[in-house]
Design a protein around this motif. Structure first.
Motif, PDB file in Angstrom:
ATOM      1  N   ASN A  62       0.848  -1.188   0.000  1.00  0.00           N
ATOM      2  CA  ASN A  62       0.000   0.000   0.000  1.00  0.00           C
ATOM      3  C   ASN A  62       0.884   1.239   0.000  1.00  0.00           C
ATOM      4  N   ASP A  63       0.227   2.419  -0.057  1.00  0.00           N
ATOM      5  CA  ASP A  63       0.985   3.669  -0.140  1.00  0.00           C
ATOM      6  C   ASP A  63       1.883   3.885   1.077  1.00  0.00           C
ATOM      7  N   GLU A  64       1.421   3.529   2.255  1.00  0.00           N
ATOM      8  CA  GLU A  64       2.207   3.732   3.467  1.00  0.00           C
ATOM      9  C   GLU A  64       3.497   2.926   3.436  1.00  0.00           C
ATOM     10  N   LYS A  65       3.417   1.667   2.983  1.00  0.00           N
ATOM     11  CA  LYS A  65       4.623   0.851   2.888  1.00  0.00           C
ATOM     12  C   LYS A  65       5.564   1.363   1.804  1.00  0.00           C
ATOM     13  N   GLY A  66       5.010   1.901   0.738  1.00  0.00           N
ATOM     14  CA  GLY A  66       5.855   2.461  -0.306  1.00  0.00           C
ATOM     15  C   GLY A  66       6.643   3.659   0.185  1.00  0.00           C
ATOM     16  N   SER A  67       5.966   4.537   0.950  1.00  0.00           N
ATOM     17  CA  SER A  67       6.657   5.692   1.505  1.00  0.00           C
ATOM     18  C   SER A  67       7.745   5.254   2.471  1.00  0.00           C
ATOM     19  N   ALA A  68       7.468   4.257   3.304  1.00  0.00           N
ATOM     20  CA  ALA A  68       8.458   3.757   4.255  1.00  0.00           C
ATOM     21  C   ALA A  68       9.654   3.146   3.534  1.00  0.00           C
ATOM     22  N   ALA A  69       9.395   2.468   2.396  1.00  0.00           N
ATOM     23  CA  ALA A  69      10.485   1.851   1.649  1.00  0.00           C
ATOM     24  C   ALA A  69      11.439   2.900   1.088  1.00  0.00           C
ATOM     25  N   ILE A  70      10.861   3.993   0.552  1.00  0.00           N
ATOM     26  CA  ILE A  70      11.710   5.040  -0.012  1.00  0.00           C
ATOM     27  C   ILE A  70      12.544   5.701   1.073  1.00  0.00           C
ATOM     28  N   ARG A  71      11.919   5.960   2.228  1.00  0.00           N
ATOM     29  CA  ARG A  71      12.675   6.574   3.314  1.00  0.00           C
ATOM     30  C   ARG A  71      13.807   5.662   3.780  1.00  0.00           C
ATOM     31  N   ALA A  72      13.534   4.355   3.877  1.00  0.00           N
ATOM     32  CA  ALA A  72      14.552   3.408   4.341  1.00  0.00           C
ATOM     33  C   ALA A  72      15.720   3.324   3.366  1.00  0.00           C
ATOM     34  N   LEU A  73      15.442   3.350   2.061  1.00  0.00           N
ATOM     35  CA  LEU A  73      16.511   3.255   1.074  1.00  0.00           C
ATOM     36  C   LEU A  73      17.356   4.521   1.045  1.00  0.00           C
ATOM     37  N   PHE A  74      16.713   5.681   1.191  1.00  0.00           N
ATOM     38  CA  PHE A  74      17.487   6.920   1.256  1.00  0.00           C
ATOM     39  C   PHE A  74      18.341   6.974   2.514  1.00  0.00           C
ATOM     40  N   ALA A  75      17.833   6.398   3.609  1.00  0.00           N
ATOM     41  CA  ALA A  75      18.578   6.420   4.863  1.00  0.00           C
ATOM     42  C   ALA A  75      19.890   5.650   4.769  1.00  0.00           C
ATOM     43  N   LEU A  76      20.002   4.727   3.792  1.00  0.00           N
ATOM     44  CA  LEU A  76      21.254   3.991   3.617  1.00  0.00           C
ATOM     45  C   LEU A  76      22.389   4.913   3.185  1.00  0.00           C
ATOM     46  N   GLY A  77      22.060   6.051   2.566  1.00  0.00           N
ATOM     47  CA  GLY A  77      23.082   6.982   2.107  1.00  0.00           C
ATOM     48  C   GLY A  77      23.802   6.516   0.863  1.00  0.00           C
ATOM     49  N   LEU A  78      23.251   5.499   0.191  1.00  0.00           N
ATOM     50  CA  LEU A  78      23.923   4.921  -0.978  1.00  0.00           C
ATOM     51  C   LEU A  78      23.348   5.388  -2.304  1.00  0.00           C
ATOM     52  N   PHE A  79      22.158   6.024  -2.270  1.00  0.00           N
ATOM     53  CA  PHE A  79      21.449   6.324  -3.513  1.00  0.00           C
ATOM     54  C   PHE A  79      21.154   7.807  -3.628  1.00  0.00           C
ATOM     55  N   LYS A  80      21.278   8.295  -4.878  1.00  0.00           N
ATOM     56  CA  LYS A  80      20.951   9.681  -5.170  1.00  0.00           C
ATOM     57  C   LYS A  80      19.473   9.837  -5.499  1.00  0.00           C
ATOM     58  N   ASP A  81      18.859   8.806  -6.040  1.00  0.00           N
ATOM     59  CA  ASP A  81      17.433   8.846  -6.365  1.00  0.00           C
ATOM     60  C   ASP A  81      16.868   7.439  -6.213  1.00  0.00           C
ATOM     61  N   VAL A  82      15.602   7.385  -5.790  1.00  0.00           N
ATOM     62  CA  VAL A  82      14.902   6.109  -5.619  1.00  0.00           C
ATOM     63  C   VAL A  82      13.488   6.271  -6.165  1.00  0.00           C
ATOM     64  N   ARG A  83      13.041   5.317  -6.992  1.00  0.00           N
ATOM     65  CA  ARG A  83      11.670   5.330  -7.516  1.00  0.00           C
ATOM     66  C   ARG A  83      11.055   3.948  -7.351  1.00  0.00           C
ATOM     67  N   LEU A  84       9.765   3.948  -7.131  1.00  0.00           N
ATOM     68  CA  LEU A  84       8.997   2.702  -7.103  1.00  0.00           C
ATOM     69  C   LEU A  84       8.034   2.713  -8.271  1.00  0.00           C
TER      70      LEU A  84
END
Length: 764
Positions: A62-84
């Motif tokens: 759902n939308d809530e899990k998608g938002s959480a996934a993007i935040r978690a991937l950005f928190a890794l500090g490894l990516f400049k951009d993330v899209r689902l």
């Protein structure tokens, strides 16, 4: 055409959309994830991405899990951009990796080496192999500027250049314009009435510059140095009765061009107080008289903060001797401002007894734990004993393997009657491998090879192989010392040596003394500070005649032969309670060694006694005293062997005279030493200007007195030589280095003077 239409309906969620996921425009109907695909990875492992997603295949999306996934991937500090992206019931994670830092380099840096700067950047997370982040690069610039400000380079400018290279990597170059250091041009102390401003400024390490400022950098501002100076100022007043002294404010002003600094310190002295009395309150375990004997505060004298601190510490330590590790001692002043008097109440609360649960050791990256633990007299699961802990610390320090030894006590959570001892050490290099040439004022050019390890393989054992080819001394020696040959601490020493020596002689003679031998010795500890040594050896000495051979050597060879054998039996005693063997500041060292050779060609008895005392004059100054007496005599109808004579003069005895040239001479003018020796030394040791509290670099002033005497020569004070001078002591990576400049003040005609001398590996 149908498939293309399906792909056209793919919903895309980007990082921007994730911030507004509540909007219906970006809403995605919940569905069950049949598959998850990841696109855009280059270096990052897929498992890293999968591990950060808050859902798995088969979970409801759902939308809530998608938002959480993007935040978690950005928190890794490894990516400049993330899209689902959602394609039917397949979730596609599209990432764009940050570029990786391939290299970090510096240009224009003179004050720091590159390794120091790289270490500073590594601590903030910027180093080779890590993802590049512009915010991190900005932090790196600020960190570099901070490093330069600490060196008083306030005008330093840093420019960062980012150069993209292949495989999504970047090179970072920090171009530095250091500029000139900011210097202290003015220092003012305001509010002083009792002491002059000059007297107070002399207490401070910072100043406006002098002839040695190029080395000490004392005219470069540092907040750390200023804080230390303010503490020195405060301590000076508190030691002299000013109980209510305070530093009101400190102003540091820098000029617009960032080249000049002015410092103003505002103080209030207050009144000077005299101690009117001291009384004890609280529980002193029924040992009030013992505690009273520890009081350093002296009624009738001006208040002294150091005496108060020494008293409370002595009380706390004494409580610790009985297991009270948590004892609290408070010195409460009762101030009589009308009469400028102060009385102290020493209130004690011993609290509870404690025992040591565990002894934790850290910092010994090379030395084995057992080497330190066997020096401890405080044991685990035993009552806490402050005296034994101090003794354990001193014994560990006396090993000579560490530059720092600290013991701290920590509470055990949930166990009010237990403590842990945390022992932290800082190791020093204890091994050396040398191959090359050396030069000293006495030995001239010398080729040498040696392998020495005072702490072989971290076991605490000593191993050494030495080869030396100097002008006066050629040596091959193998030494092995096991300080714990038995579990009770009995040591064993084994020596094999072959030495060719030529006594010091300015005439350039080529005669030689060749000594070969093998020896075994044991040391038995009889107390914590006393050890008795005994052993024996087999020794062979050959006199090889040559030009300029002293008549005494020639006469001995003609009477008893060129070659002499001896079976010297040795016994000795030493007592060592110094706080350190490398850099002692207090304590005493005594050594008595006797050698008896009852058999063989050379029959003699030889004894040597040495006494050293270190007296701390203050926290930084130490008085060091050394005395040495030597005596020898032949047995039966044989004279004392000339090749066993003592020598005096130079470093290690009486500085200012050529090495080994004092004492009797034969008809050729050669110095032959003597069977009796007297040496007296006194040094005042102080930290080297600008070195702070670094004890490894110190200077000293000294007075030396001594000489050697022949067997039938009368020992008189008029025959003693004396010198005064100054010197430098440095605990260098290759051994203790001492440089001395001496002026003989008692000399006689014919004495060989050498005013400047240096040597590695001598103690006095």
């Amino acid at each position: 055409m149908k498939q293309q239409f399906k792909r056209f309906r793919v919903r895309t969620v980007t990082a921007v959309a994730a911030l507004a996921f509540a909007a219906n425009t970006w809403a995605v109907d919940p569905f069950t994830v049949r598959d998850i695909r990841i696109e855009g990875l280059q270096r990052v492992e897929p498992g890293t991405v999968f591990g950060s997603l808050p859902f798995r295949v088969g979970d409801q999306y759902n939308d809530e899990k998608g938002s959480a996934a993007i935040r978690a991937l950005f928190a890794l500090g490894l990516f400049k951009d993330v899209r689902l992206e959602v394609n039917g019931d397949v979730l596609i994670v599209v990432v764009e990796e940050r570029p990786t830092v391939a290299d970090v380099s510096f240009s224009g840096t003179r004050e720091f080496d590159a390794d120091t700067l790289k270490k500073a950047l590594r601590e903030i997370g910027l180093t080779e192999g890590r993802p590049y982040d512009q915010a991190l690069a900005d932090r790196a610039e600020q960190e570099l500027k901070r490093q330069y400000i600490n060196r008083s380079l306030y005008g330093a400018e840093v420019v960062t250049t980012v150069t993209p290279i292949e495989r999504n990597r970047v090179n970072l170059t920090f171009s530095v314009t250091e500029g000139e250091p900011t210097r202290i041009r003015e220092m003012n102390i305001v509010g002083n009435r009792t002491f002059s401003e000059g007297t107070l400024k002399d207490l401070m390490e910072l100043d406006t510059g002098g002839w040695l400022s190029w080395y000490t950098k004392s005219d470069r501002y540092s907040r750390t140095k200023l804080n230390a100076d303010l503490e020195a100022l405060r301590s000076y007043y508190l030691q002299r009765g000013f109980l209510e002294f305070r530093i009101d404010s400190t102003q540091v002003a820098i000029s617009p061009n960032k080249q000049d600094i002015s410092i103003t310190v505002n103080i209030t002295e207050g009144e000077r107080y005299v101690v009117s009395g001291v009384k004890l309150e609280g529980d002193y375990l029924g040992k009030d008289d013992e505690f009273k004997s520890l009081v350093k505060i002296k009624p009738g004298e001006p208040y002294n903060a150091d005496q108060v601190t020494e008293t409370t510490k002595a009380f706390t330590d004494y409580f610790g001797n009985f297991g009270y590790a948590f004892a609290q001692v408070e010195a409460r002043p009762e101030i009589d401002r009308a009469n400028n008097r102060v009385a102290f109440v020493l209130a004690a609360e011993p609290s509870r007894r404690a025992y040591v649960r565990r002894i934790n050791i850290s910092g010994n990256n090379r030395t084995r734990d057992e080497v330190i633990r066997r020096e401890f007299r405080q044991f685990e699961s035993s009552w806490y004993d402050a005296a034994k802990i101090k003794l354990s610390r001193d014994r560990t320090d006396r090993l000579g393997f560490f530059t720092e030894v600290n013991v701290e006590t920590s509470d055990v959570p949930g166990a009010p009657d237990q403590v842990d001892l945390n022992v932290s050490v800082k190791e020093r290099p204890t091994g050396s491998l040398q191959l090359g040439a050396g030069f000293s004022s006495a030995e001239r050019l010398a080729l040498s090879f040696s392998i020495k390890q005072e702490n072989a393989f971290g076991t605490g054992n000593y191993l050494g192989v030495e080869v030396n080819t100097s002008k006066y001394n050629r040596t091959f020696a193998f030494n092995s010392v096991d300080p714990y040959f038995t579990a009770d601490g009995i040591s064993r020493s084994f020596d094999v040596y072959h030495r060719t020596s030529q006594p010091y002689d300015e005439q350039g003679g080529n005669y030689q003394l060749v000594t070969s031998g093998v020896g075994l010795r044991f040391g038995v500890p009889f107390s914590e500070t006393d050890t008795v040594f005994f052993g024996g050896s087999l020794e062979r000495t050959q006199i090889k005649p040559g030009t300029s051979i002293p008549a005494a050597y020639l006469a001995y060879a003609e009477r008893f032969g060129d070659t002499s054998t001896a079976i010297p039996l040795s016994i000795g005693w030493s007592r060592d309670d110094r706080d350190s063997t490398l850099l002692p500041t207090k304590g005493r060292f005594q050594r008595l060694a006797a050698e008896l050779s009852p058999g063989g060609d050379a029959r003699y008895v030889r004894a040597n006694y040495q006494y050293q005392q270190y007296v701390p004059l203050s926290r930084q100054y130490t008085l060091a005293l050394n005395g040495e007496l030597g005596w020898g005599k032949g047995l039966g109808d044989r004279p004392f062997p000339v090749f066993k004579n003592f020598y005096s003069g130079g470093l290690g005895s009486v500085r200012g005279f050529e090495q080994g040239t004092l004492g009797p001479r034969d008809i050729t003018g050669a110095s032959i030493g003597g069977p009796r020796k007297i040496t007296l030394n006194a040094e005042v040791i102080a930290p080297f200007p600008g070195a702070g509290n670094d004890r490894s670099l110190r200077w000293f002033g000294f007075v030396d007195v001594g000489n050697v005497f022949g067997e039938s020569q009368k020992i008189t004070a008029s025959d003693l030589r004396a010198s005064v001078g100054v010197g430098l002591s440095w605990l260098s990576p290759i051994g203790p280095l001492r440089i001395a400049a001496a002026q003989p003040v008692r000399k006689k005609a014919g004495d060989r003077i050498q005013r400047f001398q240096f040597q590695i590996g001598t103690s006095f």
